[in-house]
Each structure stands twice: as structure tokens, then as C-alpha cells.
Write an enzyme that holds these catalytic residues in place. Structure first.
Site, short mmCIF file in Angstrom:
data_model
loop_
_atom_site.label_atom_id
_atom_site.label_comp_id
_atom_site.label_asym_id
_atom_site.label_seq_id
_atom_site.Cartn_x
_atom_site.Cartn_y
_atom_site.Cartn_z
N SER A 145 -0.40 76.53 114.45
CA SER A 145 -1.09 75.79 113.39
C SER A 145 -0.20 74.65 112.87
CB SER A 145 -1.49 76.76 112.28
OG SER A 145 -2.33 76.15 111.34
N ASP A 311 -11.85 78.01 117.83
CA ASP A 311 -11.09 77.43 116.72
C ASP A 311 -11.84 76.22 116.14
OD1 ASP A 311 -9.19 76.35 114.98
OD2 ASP A 311 -7.52 76.78 116.31
N HIS A 344 -9.28 80.29 114.48
CA HIS A 344 -7.94 79.76 114.29
C HIS A 344 -6.90 80.85 114.04
CE1 HIS A 344 -4.96 76.74 113.42
NE2 HIS A 344 -4.71 77.27 112.24
N ASP A 345 -7.30 81.94 113.43
CA ASP A 345 -6.37 83.03 113.11
C ASP A 345 -6.07 83.94 114.30
OD1 ASP A 345 -5.64 82.49 110.55
OD2 ASP A 345 -6.83 84.06 109.61
#
Length: 370
Positions: A145, A311, A344-345
Site C-alpha cells: 500500500s 483491489d 486491498h487488505d
């Protein structure tokens, strides 16, 4: 697992990329493993927006780290082989100099007098730690990230600083979609009456603004497919508060509320504003005129780019752009396109997909004293 938690105190001004300088800068970091005799086995890890330097547990601090399943003996970032450093980002409230720190010139907290923060500033602070440890060249620089952006900035600023890079769920610059989301999160905080132009007391922070900003963030960190699979239309167990006709009805709402409340007590609002904006300001093209040219100038021998198909914040096409730009025919570039549904995580939770990719890549790094 042995570890050391330290703070580097700089005895000289720290110039900021967009103007101004910080005095008496502190950079918090943790290490795991042992530095080799040749100083060639160091891996530097940059974090995402909200974590501290505590990436893994240790005898000094047995609390689980934010990347617990990735760092340690026998794990992908193997501390029997590598000396691992994780830095707390400059501007973050977990030990490094930030808007919550005391400005030595005034004796008061910096708050909004803190200079504009950039990803390059975070990268330079990490490099200060590396230099202080006597390391001339890293085996690898790694980050997810925001940390992946910082990896790119590090390689642009210090061309001879690392032999390999690992960029996870990141990009050369933020998309308009991501910028719009973070802009709205920052506005939520700034519109909270308790924000007081950044002059809130530590026991009276803008709770509602932070709560809403975190909820919006949580929604974008995961994918719609996962929300459906995980929660469906399951109803919340808790009874609605009397007099609140629009309270929580669904379990997904309860989940967001719980995570937002937890985050409020962990992260400073002004720090959030600064780091969030730093992500929007970053553009790798500033280091070569174009993203392609900036990547062409990198001198790393090997690169691993990992992207996730679901994502929203850093679409898979942005990871493809990095892999294509680094593939100049003289270096080994691996692009891992993962089908994780956690969005995204995923790098925090889908270890079954992430562990093998990172393990295999780092296993091929050649060290003088393996």
C-alpha cells in the site's frame, strides 16, 4: 524471536521535500534477526498508512504484529536468514516525529505547523535508519500500500540502495478514484466541529470525523464480493438504541462501527490528514519526467510486484504498469496477479496466496553468507 525497538535521533535538520525542515527528528523502528558480517542481508519494510513499526512479535514485545504471519523464523521473511527492519513512517503517531510531536522552536505540538509531508520524506527517514546501522545496500526493500509507494520513492531517491524490491498492492501514483475517496475522508475529519482547525485536545479529538473516515476506508479496503460472502443480509444481533429509527440493522453495519470505534483510540487525526495527503501527492513521474522513465532508472537487480484483482484503491492495472516498466531485459521481474477476494487488505489476511509468492522470491536472493 529476538527483536530490538529503537529510536534514531538525528542531530541535524531534516529538510522536507516540499519546503521547511524538522529539527531534532526521531525515527522509531524495530528489528528482528541479526545483521550479517558483510551487512548484506538487511530487508527494510515500509508500512501502510496506519500501522506502527511493530510488524511482528518478539521476546521484547510478544503482542502480535501487523504482519505476524510474514516475518519470523521459517516464515517468508525469514529472520534466520535476514536482518529485518521496519520503520514507523515519519508523520505517524507511533514514535517518529509527527504533528503530535513537540516543535523544539516553540515548545508546542506541531499540529498544522508540521511541514507538508511527502512519501519521499518517509523514504528518506527510512534511509537514515539504514545508514545509521552501517548498511550500504539492502538485500531488499519491501512495502504494501503506502509502503509500496515508499519502496518506489526509496529506489528513485537512492538508486544504489537496494538489490531487490517488493511492491505490494501499490502504484506509481494514486488514481482520481483513490484521491477522491481520501479527500472525502479528510473532509469528514476537518468538518467535525471538534477538529478546531487541528487544535483539539488529546482527550477531545474529532471522534465523529475519524469514525466516518475510518468507515469509508474500511469499505474500500475490501471487495464487494467479500462483503456479500462474509455478511450477506445478516441482521445485527444488538438491539437498536431507543429513539434511533435509523440505527444499525445489518451485521455489516455493526462490523464497520466496531472497527471505527477501535481505530479512533489508536490514530491521531492530524497525522491521518498528513499521511493521507502524502499518498495523493506522490507521483513517481516526478523522478524522471514519466513513470516509465523513472522505473527505467531503477538499478535493482530483481523486483516482485504483487497485485490483487479485487483491489479498488490500487487496481491491478497499476501493478501491471510497474511490472512492465521494470522489465527492461536486464533484471528479473516477477508479477504476481492474485485472485484474493479481500481487496486491498488481502496482503494482511490472505496468507495462503501471499506467503508462497514472497517466500519463493526471497529464497532466490543471493547473500554472501546465506
Amino acid at each position: 524471536m529476538a527483536s530490538a525497538r529503537k529510536i534514531l535521533n538525528l542531530d541535524r535538520p531534516f529538510p522536507m521535500r516540499r519546503g521547511g525542515a524538522l529539527q531534532d527528528v526521531q525515527i522509531a523502528y524495530e528489528t528482528w534477526g541479526d545483521l550479517s558480517f558483510c551487512n548484506d542481508n538487511a530487508i527494510l519494510i515500509f508500512t501502510g498508512l496506519s500501522p506502527s513499526a511493530h510488524a511482528a512479535s518478539s521476546t521484547e514485545d510478544p503482542a502480535p504484529g501487523w504482519w505476524e504471519d510474514m516475518i519470523g523464523p521459517g516464515r517468508p521473511i525469514d529472520t534466520r536468514r535476514f536482518f529485518v527492519i521496519c520503520v514507523n513512517s515519519l508523520g505517524s503517531p507511533f514514535g517518529s516525529t509527527s504533528p503530535t510531536s513537540i516543535n523544539p522552536a516553540t515548545g508546542q505540538c506541531y499540529r498544522l505547523t508540521f511541514p507538508v509531508l511527502t512519501v519521499e520524506d518517509i523514504a528518506r527517514a527510512g534511509h537514515e535508519v539504514v545508514t545509521s546501522l552501517g548498511i550500504k545496500k539492502l538485500a531488499a526493500v519491501v512495502g504494501p500500500s503506502l509502503g509500496g509507494m515508499t519502496v518506489l520513492a526509496y529506489c528513485a531517491l537512492f538508486p544504489e540502495g537496494a538489490r531487490a524490491l517488493v511492491s505490494i498492492s501499490s502504484a506509481a501514483r494514486s488514481t482520481p478514484f483513490a484521491i477522491a475517496l481520501r479527500s472525502l475522508q479528510r473532509e469528514m475529519i476537518r468538518k467535525d466541529p471538534a477538529w478546531l482547525e487541528g487544535n483539539y485536545a488529546s482527550d477531545a479529538i474529532p471522534v465523529q470525523g475519524m469514525r466516518l473516515a475510518r468507515k469509508l476506508g474500511m469499505i474500500t479496503y475490501r471487495s464487494a464480493k467479500e462483503w456479500l460472502q462474509r455478511f450477506g443480509r445478516e441482521r445485527a444481533n444488538a438491539e437498536r438504541k431507543p429513539g434511533d429509527p435509523f440505527g444499525i440493522d445489518f451485521e455489516v453495519e455493526s462490523y464497520l462501527e466496531n472497527h471505527a470505534v477501535k481505530f479512533i483510540g489508536q490514530f491521531d487525526p492530524n497525522c491521518y490528514l498528513y499521511i493521507s495527503r502524502a499518498m495523493d501527492l506522490f507521483d513517481l513521474a516526478d523522478h524522471g519526467g514519466s513513470v516509465a522513465e523513472a522505473l527505467r532508472r531503477f538499478t535493482v537487480e530483481r523486483a516482485l510486484i504483487i497485485g490483487v484483482e479485487t483491489d479498488l484503491l490500487f487496481p491491478i492495472e497499476q501493478q501491471q504498469e510497474l511490472a512492465d516498466g521494470l522489465s527492461n531485459g536486464t533484471r528479473t521481474v516477477q508479477f504476481a496477479r492474485l485472485a484474493s477476494i479481500q481487496g486491498h487488505d488481502s496482503f494482511l489476511v490472505d496468507m495462503d496466496r501471499f506467503r508462497p509468492v514472497i517466500t519463493d522470491f526471497l529464497a532466490e536472493l543471493k547473500l554472501a553468507n546465506p
